[in-house]
Design a protein around this motif. Structure first.
Motif, PDB file in Angstrom:
ATOM      1  N   SER A  70       0.719  -1.436  -0.261  1.00 50.24           N
ATOM      2  CA  SER A  70      -0.211  -0.099   0.210  1.00 50.24           C
ATOM      3  C   SER A  70       0.963   1.076  -0.630  1.00 50.24           C
ATOM      4  N   PHE A  71       2.036   1.125  -0.012  1.00 51.41           N
ATOM      5  CA  PHE A  71       2.655   2.423  -0.115  1.00 51.41           C
ATOM      6  C   PHE A  71       2.858   3.801  -1.162  1.00 51.41           C
ATOM      7  N   PRO A  72       2.363   2.901  -2.228  1.00 55.20           N
ATOM      8  CA  PRO A  72       1.874   3.831  -3.536  1.00 55.20           C
ATOM      9  C   PRO A  72       0.835   4.344  -2.916  1.00 55.20           C
ATOM     10  N   LEU A  73      -0.476   4.103  -2.195  1.00 52.10           N
ATOM     11  CA  LEU A  73      -1.107   5.160  -1.381  1.00 52.10           C
ATOM     12  C   LEU A  73      -1.007   6.418  -0.675  1.00 52.10           C
ATOM     13  N   ILE A  74      -0.099   5.809   0.090  1.00 55.36           N
ATOM     14  CA  ILE A  74       0.314   7.653   0.647  1.00 55.36           C
ATOM     15  C   ILE A  74       0.982   7.823  -0.220  1.00 55.36           C
ATOM     16  N   LEU A  75       1.767   8.210  -1.444  1.00 55.78           N
ATOM     17  CA  LEU A  75       1.949   8.835  -2.349  1.00 55.78           C
ATOM     18  C   LEU A  75       1.139   9.847  -2.749  1.00 55.78           C
ATOM     19  N   ASP A  82      -4.513   4.794 -10.779  1.00 55.41           N
ATOM     20  CA  ASP A  82      -4.474   6.647 -10.816  1.00 55.41           C
ATOM     21  C   ASP A  82      -4.997   7.201 -12.777  1.00 55.41           C
ATOM     22  N   ASP A  83      -4.776   6.506 -13.330  1.00 56.80           N
ATOM     23  CA  ASP A  83      -4.535   7.058 -15.028  1.00 56.80           C
ATOM     24  C   ASP A  83      -3.249   6.431 -15.474  1.00 56.80           C
ATOM     25  N   ASP A  84      -2.245   6.168 -14.645  1.00 57.02           N
ATOM     26  CA  ASP A  84      -0.655   5.594 -14.724  1.00 57.02           C
ATOM     27  C   ASP A  84       0.284   6.740 -14.424  1.00 57.02           C
ATOM     28  N   LYS A  85      -0.720   7.670 -13.761  1.00 57.04           N
ATOM     29  CA  LYS A  85       0.320   8.733 -13.534  1.00 57.04           C
ATOM     30  C   LYS A  85       0.836   8.715 -12.067  1.00 57.04           C
ATOM     31  N   ASN A  86       1.632   8.665 -12.713  1.00 55.12           N
ATOM     32  CA  ASN A  86       3.006   9.415 -11.465  1.00 55.12           C
ATOM     33  C   ASN A  86       3.198  10.424 -10.110  1.00 55.12           C
ATOM     34  N   LYS A 114      15.806   7.647   5.675  1.00 61.04           N
ATOM     35  CA  LYS A 114      16.522   7.215   4.300  1.00 61.04           C
ATOM     36  C   LYS A 114      16.082   5.677   3.297  1.00 61.04           C
ATOM     37  N   GLN A 115      16.065   5.731   3.738  1.00 60.55           N
ATOM     38  CA  GLN A 115      15.173   3.917   2.500  1.00 60.55           C
ATOM     39  C   GLN A 115      13.844   4.269   2.552  1.00 60.55           C
ATOM     40  N   PHE A 116      12.907   4.750   3.224  1.00 58.74           N
ATOM     41  CA  PHE A 116      11.639   5.438   2.795  1.00 58.74           C
ATOM     42  C   PHE A 116      12.050   6.509   2.004  1.00 58.74           C
ATOM     43  N   ALA A 117      13.206   7.399   1.758  1.00 60.90           N
ATOM     44  CA  ALA A 117      13.409   8.184   1.517  1.00 60.90           C
ATOM     45  C   ALA A 117      13.519   7.945  -0.656  1.00 60.90           C
ATOM     46  N   SER A 118      14.604   6.586  -0.385  1.00 59.65           N
ATOM     47  CA  SER A 118      14.581   5.667  -1.544  1.00 59.65           C
ATOM     48  C   SER A 118      13.642   5.379  -2.182  1.00 59.65           C
ATOM     49  N   ALA A 119      12.819   4.823  -0.776  1.00 57.29           N
ATOM     50  CA  ALA A 119      11.589   3.724  -1.891  1.00 57.29           C
ATOM     51  C   ALA A 119      10.540   5.270  -2.481  1.00 57.29           C
ATOM     52  N   VAL A 120      10.629   6.025  -2.338  1.00 56.33           N
ATOM     53  CA  VAL A 120      10.170   7.221  -3.246  1.00 56.33           C
ATOM     54  C   VAL A 120      10.791   7.750  -4.421  1.00 56.33           C
ATOM     55  N   LEU A 121      12.133   8.074  -3.973  1.00 51.49           N
ATOM     56  CA  LEU A 121      12.846   7.952  -5.875  1.00 51.49           C
ATOM     57  C   LEU A 121      11.975   6.927  -6.315  1.00 51.49           C
ATOM     58  N   ILE A 122      12.639   5.206  -5.343  1.00 50.81           N
ATOM     59  CA  ILE A 122      12.235   4.421  -7.281  1.00 50.81           C
ATOM     60  C   ILE A 122      11.433   4.468  -7.487  1.00 50.81           C
ATOM     61  N   ALA A 123       9.807   4.946  -6.847  1.00 42.58           N
ATOM     62  CA  ALA A 123       8.586   4.961  -7.354  1.00 42.58           C
ATOM     63  C   ALA A 123       8.576   6.242  -8.090  1.00 42.58           C
ATOM     64  N   ALA A 124       9.004   7.131  -8.530  1.00 43.91           N
ATOM     65  CA  ALA A 124       8.854   8.266  -9.189  1.00 43.91           C
ATOM     66  C   ALA A 124      10.103   8.262 -10.289  1.00 43.91           C
ATOM     67  N   ASP A 125      10.542   7.371 -10.733  1.00 43.53           N
ATOM     68  CA  ASP A 125      11.005   6.318 -11.984  1.00 43.53           C
ATOM     69  C   ASP A 125      10.088   4.970 -12.259  1.00 43.53           C
ATOM     70  N   GLU A 126       9.152   4.722 -11.520  1.00 47.52           N
ATOM     71  CA  GLU A 126       8.389   3.598 -12.544  1.00 47.52           C
ATOM     72  C   GLU A 126       7.272   3.914 -13.157  1.00 47.52           C
ATOM     73  N   VAL A 127       6.223   3.538 -13.751  1.00 47.54           N
ATOM     74  CA  VAL A 127       5.374   3.404 -14.756  1.00 47.54           C
ATOM     75  C   VAL A 127       3.827   3.345 -13.511  1.00 47.54           C
ATOM     76  N   TRP A 128       3.354   3.678 -12.875  1.00 47.38           N
ATOM     77  CA  TRP A 128       2.494   3.164 -12.621  1.00 47.38           C
ATOM     78  C   TRP A 128       1.137   2.868 -12.293  1.00 47.38           C
ATOM     79  N   SER A 129       0.594   1.939 -12.311  1.00 50.33           N
ATOM     80  CA  SER A 129      -0.801   0.788 -12.615  1.00 50.33           C
ATOM     81  C   SER A 129      -2.246   1.460 -11.746  1.00 50.33           C
TER      82      SER A 129
END
Length: 338
Positions: free
Chosen positions: A248-253, A287-291, A270-285
């Motif tokens: 459910s991490f993407p829901l927080i964002l 909310d209409d694939d909006k990152n 630090k790893q929470f911040a890294s996870a945000v940066l990783i998610a910023a590079d992904e194609v989401w499935s």
């Protein structure tokens, strides 16, 4: 439901849309916190504008305390492992949600929260997710009187350690017994207090509540989102139970608002911040694939900062850490739409 009446005290049992209202007799002094450096329990927060009374630090060699969690006690997860986990959660979010129906009691709890928000039409929302005893929710409602502050926790047992909520529960339950109403502290869904008209406490499962909020368009209303539980599962075998590695991490964002995460465990932030940066590079499935992670990228790059000991301790954990000389850190994810 009459919203003016709702602002007094709403205790709602699952399966019923009709709340039972009562003006609770609250103690004149809010008593929260503890001087014991253990679990989060009740005590005093007489001074809401500063730190708790400074005690002699309980330090050991190397500026560590017995509560310190660092790379020696819980080594950081390899980046490639974290990347694989976060990427999977971002790209398969729709499938994950489709297999997890929202529980009816959480829908009912959100129904109450939505009516409460609608009764404050010009106010932004502050979420306090995993609010525990509710100390942080009380503080946030006091510091932000022009915002609606909603504390969410799945356990009213933790809230029952707080004198404000415990008094209200006990009086409400005793009154209902006298009137043959089948209501107990186990099935209360929500509570307000008349001296804090901008505060609402909700019992709900967090990720399901977040889904309801997103589906109801709250992303445009949320000003800040606090995640203050300091040390979730400090064993690498429980990595996927931490928010930044949870499905459910993407829901927080997706929820939006500035995200505030605090902990005495710098590596976790630090790893929470890294996870945000990783998610910023992904194609989401979703909310209409909006990152929706990219708006947090700049602040995620800054990483966590150490809080000064004179900061206001938002939770009883923080109060105990400050009292014992334990370091506390904050990761502040400010959304930037540009």
């Amino acid at each position: 439901m009459r919203l003016a009446t709702f602002l007094q005290s709403a205790l709602v049992a699952p399966g019923s849309r009709q709340p039972v209202f009562r003006q609770p007799m609250l103690p004149a002094l809010v008593r929260l916190g503890s001087t014991d450096c253990g679990s989060e329990s009740s005590g005093d927060v007489d001074n809401l504008n500063g730190s708790s009374t400074i005690m002699e630090p309980n330090l050991v060699a190397g500026n560590r305390t017995r509560y310190t969690i660092d790379d020696s006690t819980c080594p950081p997860v390899e980046y490639d492992v974290l990347k694989k986990i976060v990427s999977k959660h971002c790209t398969s979010l729709s499938a994950y949600l489709s297999n997890r129906p929202i529980a009816e009691h959480t829908r009912e709890a959100f129904h109450i929260a939505r009516e409460f928000v609608e009764s404050h039409p010009h106010s932004k929302i502050i979420l306090d997710s995993g609010c525990g005893t509710g100390r942080s929710t009380l503080l946030l409602s006091k510091m932000n009187p022009d915002h609606v502050v909603i504390g969410i926790d799945r356990s009213l047992a933790r809230l029952n350690r707080n004198a404000v909520y415990r008094t209200t529960f006990q009086e409400r339950i005793e009154s209902d017994r006298n009137n043959d109403v089948a209501l107990s502290d186990e099935n209360v869904l929500a509570i307000t207090t008349p001296d804090r008209p901008n505060l609402l406490i909700i019992r709900a499962e967090l990720s399901n509540f977040w889904r309801c909020a997103i589906d109801s368009g709250w992303s445009a209303l949320i000003h800040k989102h606090y995640l203050l539980y300091p040390n979730p599962y400090p064993k690498n075998s429980r990595l996927k139970s931490r928010w930044h590695a949870h499905p459910s991490f993407p829901l927080i964002l997706q929820l939006g608002g500035d995200v505030v995460v605090r902990s005495n465990w710098e590596g976790y932030l630090k790893q929470f911040a890294s996870a945000v940066l990783i998610a910023a590079d992904e194609v989401w499935s979703y909310d209409d694939d909006k990152n929706v992670a990219r708006k947090y990228s700049a602040s995620a790059l800054n990483g966590p900062i150490r809080l000064e000991p004179n900061e206001i301790p938002m939770t009883n954990f923080e109060k105990k850490y400050f009292d014992c000389g334990e370091r506390v850190y904050e990761l502040f994810l400010q959304q930037n739409e540009h």
